[in-house]
Design a protein around this motif. Structure first.
Motif, PDB file in Angstrom:
ATOM      1  N   GLN A   1       0.832  -1.201   0.000  1.00 39.40           N
ATOM      2  CA  GLN A   1       0.000   0.000   0.000  1.00 39.40           C
ATOM      3  C   GLN A   1       0.868   1.254   0.000  1.00 39.40           C
ATOM      4  N   VAL A   2       0.341   2.296  -0.627  1.00 42.05           N
ATOM      5  CA  VAL A   2       0.952   3.623  -0.611  1.00 42.05           C
ATOM      6  C   VAL A   2      -0.060   4.613  -0.053  1.00 42.05           C
ATOM      7  N   TRP A   3       0.389   5.464   0.856  1.00 41.28           N
ATOM      8  CA  TRP A   3      -0.444   6.493   1.465  1.00 41.28           C
ATOM      9  C   TRP A   3       0.180   7.854   1.170  1.00 41.28           C
ATOM     10  N   LEU A   4      -0.515   8.684   0.424  1.00 37.09           N
ATOM     11  CA  LEU A   4      -0.017  10.017   0.080  1.00 37.09           C
ATOM     12  C   LEU A   4      -0.618  11.043   1.026  1.00 37.09           C
ATOM     13  N   GLY A   5       0.247  11.735   1.774  1.00 38.62           N
ATOM     14  CA  GLY A   5      -0.215  12.765   2.691  1.00 38.62           C
ATOM     15  C   GLY A   5      -0.352  14.109   2.010  1.00 38.62           C
ATOM     16  N   ALA A   6      -1.098  15.013   2.647  1.00 42.11           N
ATOM     17  CA  ALA A   6      -1.430  16.314   2.072  1.00 42.11           C
ATOM     18  C   ALA A   6      -1.965  16.133   0.655  1.00 42.11           C
ATOM     19  N   PRO A   7      -2.982  15.273   0.492  1.00 41.85           N
ATOM     20  CA  PRO A   7      -3.413  14.874  -0.848  1.00 41.85           C
ATOM     21  C   PRO A   7      -4.336  15.886  -1.514  1.00 41.85           C
ATOM     22  N   ALA A   8      -4.238  15.915  -2.837  1.00 44.62           N
ATOM     23  CA  ALA A   8      -5.161  16.738  -3.609  1.00 44.62           C
ATOM     24  C   ALA A   8      -6.550  16.108  -3.627  1.00 44.62           C
ATOM     25  N   GLN A   9      -6.599  14.778  -3.641  1.00 42.99           N
ATOM     26  CA  GLN A   9      -7.869  14.050  -3.694  1.00 42.99           C
ATOM     27  C   GLN A   9      -7.862  12.934  -2.652  1.00 42.99           C
ATOM     28  N   PRO A  10      -8.138  13.233  -1.398  1.00 42.12           N
ATOM     29  CA  PRO A  10      -8.096  12.200  -0.362  1.00 42.12           C
ATOM     30  C   PRO A  10      -9.186  11.152  -0.546  1.00 42.12           C
ATOM     31  N   ASN A  11      -8.859   9.919  -0.178  1.00 45.76           N
ATOM     32  CA  ASN A  11      -9.876   8.870  -0.171  1.00 45.76           C
ATOM     33  C   ASN A  11      -9.828   8.047   1.115  1.00 45.76           C
ATOM     34  N   ALA A  12      -8.988   8.472   2.074  1.00 48.84           N
ATOM     35  CA  ALA A  12      -8.883   7.778   3.363  1.00 48.84           C
ATOM     36  C   ALA A  12      -8.551   8.794   4.444  1.00 48.84           C
TER      37      ALA A  12
END
Length: 247
Positions: free
Chosen positions: A169-180
């Motif tokens: 899994q990859v988790w992107l912080g400060a996201p443009a399009q959050p999904n979690a």
């Protein structure tokens, strides 16, 4: 299992500067670490440009900021630290950097990798995302897929004993399009304490700032405090295969 309840068995957090991880995912790191996740910090640059003091040198600042980062990570329960020593402010998406990150992915073999969302150039109407942040996110994603996975990419890593590894899994912080969204109500105080371990960069007002941001992010999902992410499930497994909720 919802995204807010998810805890990976191991996580590699890759950021550009000391203090980035605490802003990006400090509450999540504390929550995961307390639940048994082995968290490793990778800090790409020395953070050696962040001072207006005319008496400060880059060498001294780099030492200060590494010590601050170790202290902050310890507050959150981080087990391992890697400092790559690239110069602050000059980060480029080089093959050298991608190889360095692929090596660490293969070394620590994390279930999940957390880094910046490289597509988010403007975090607010008052903040342009630092170019080092965007490069860190971009190159980390390239290191995750396909570099760390592919045996014949950077074969010198095999000689050094770093076998291929698939990040799940990859988790992107400060996201443009959050999904979690991760519920950090129970660890918000630790996030604040960790940020206060960076006095060379931050004043006491940072605690109120991150509290307000976490409360705002949480309110959007019915939580007291939260950190948002763009989560990708690259490799499902029997234990951690629940998809993240939609927007």
């Amino acid at each position: 299992m919802t995204a807010t309840d998810f805890v990976p068995p191991s996580a590699l957090v890759v950021v550009a500067h000391p203090d980035d991880a605490e802003f990006l995912c400090g509450g999540t790191v504390a929550k995961w670490a307390a639940a048994g996740c082995e968290v490793t910090y990778v800090v790409i640059t020395k953070g050696d440009k962040g001072s207006d003091d005319p008496e400060m040198t880059t060498e001294r600042l780099a030492e200060i900021r590494e010590a601050e980062q170790r202290a902050a990570g310890t507050v959150l329960g981080v087990r391992n630290f890697e400092f790559l020593g690239y110069p602050d402010g000059y980060l480029q998406p080089t093959l050298e950097l991608r190889r360095d990150l692929a090596r660490l992915i293969r070394k620590y073999r994390p279930h999940s990798v957390v880094t910046f969302d490289p597509t988010n150039r403007f975090l607010s109407d008052t903040y342009i995302n630092h170019p080092d942040h965007r490069v860190a996110g971009d190159v980390t994603l390239d290191a995750v897929f396909p570099t760390a996975r592919d045996r014949l990419t950077f074969p010198e890593l095999l000689v050094d004993g770093y076998e291929p590894w698939k990040v799940r899994q990859v988790w992107l912080g400060a996201p443009a399009q959050p999904n979690a969204w991760v519920d950090i109500a129970a660890t918000l105080e630790l996030k604040k304490q960790a940020l206060l371990c960076h006095p060379s960069q931050l004043g006491p007002e940072v605690a109120l700032f991150v509290e307000a941001r976490a409360q705002l992010a949480g309110a959007e999902r019915g939580l007291a405090a939260a950190e948002p992410f763009r989560r990708f499930i690259l490799e499902a497994d029997p234990v951690h295969e629940a998809p993240p909720p939609g927007n």
